[in-house]
Every structure is written in structure tokens, then in C-alpha cells.
Design a protein around this motif. Structure first.
Motif: not given
Ligand code: SF4
Length: 95
Positions: A36-38, A59-61, A64-69, A72-74, A88-93
Motif C-alpha cells: 500500500h502506498p501509505g 524512497a518508495c517501497k 508494483n507502481c508504474k512510476y517505481n523503478t 525509487e519513484c520516477q 497515502a501517495c495518490t499518484t500511485f498507479m
Molecule cells: S507515484 Fe507514489 S506509489 Fe508510485 S513510485 Fe512514486 S511515490 Fe511510489
């Protein structure tokens, strides 16, 4: 040394110690617990910090977010808001 991090465009969690004027003013925040992106940096406290930093995502753990590589958040910037009773991160996808 300058470290580029995605910035926090806005945060609606006004009860957090790092929030003023709907901005996050921690130096950097940590997102996620693996599923969960809390926002791990959220701190419900009676007082607020006086810093003028605009926070970045350190840092982002949530792998499975499409922005995560590589954990790390991209995204260029993210938004933080209320989700499931917490911050929570509401940009999570999912992706
Ligand atoms: S958009 Fe939010 S959940 Fe996705 S990688 Fe970035 S910080 Fe993490």
C-alpha cells in the motif's frame, strides 16, 4: 551534493506536523510498505515544523507502481492525500 527527487506537489493531510498551506515541508518522505502506498513520514502532532523545504520522495517501497523503478519513484512530482484512513501517495498507479 544535489540529489534530484520527485517533489510533493500538494498534501491534503493538514494534521501532519510537516504540513502547512497544503504543502509538505519535510526534507524527504518515504512511501509504502511493499503493498500500500501509505506515507511513512506522516506524523500526527499538535505542532507544525517551521521549515520551508518542499519535500521530495526519498524512497518508495511500492514496487508494483508504474512510476517505481528499483524502489525509487520516477514520477516528476506526486500528490499525497487521505486513503484508507491514513496519508497515502495518490499518484500511485498499479502497473
Ligand atoms: S507515484 Fe507514489 S506509489 Fe508510485 S513510485 Fe512514486 S511515490 Fe511510489
Amino acid at each position: 551534493m544535489t540529489v534530484e527527487m520527485p517533489s510533493i506537489r500538494s498534501c491534503s493531510m493538514t494534521e501532519c506536523a510537516y504540513n502547512h498551506d497544503h504543502g509538505c515541508h519535510a526534507r524527504a518522505i518515504t512511501i509504502g510498505d511493499g503493498i500500500h502506498p501509505g506515507c511513512d513520514t506522516f506524523f500526527n502532532c499538535g505542532s507544525h515544523c517551521g521549515s520551508n523545504h518542499t519535500a521530495g520522495v526519498g524512497a518508495c517501497k511500492v514496487a508494483n507502481c508504474k512510476y517505481n523503478t528499483d524502489l525509487e519513484c520516477q514520477a516528476g512530482e506526486i500528490m499525497v492525500g487521505s486513503d484508507r484512513g491514513g496519508a497515502a501517495c495518490t499518484t500511485f498507479m498499479a502497473g
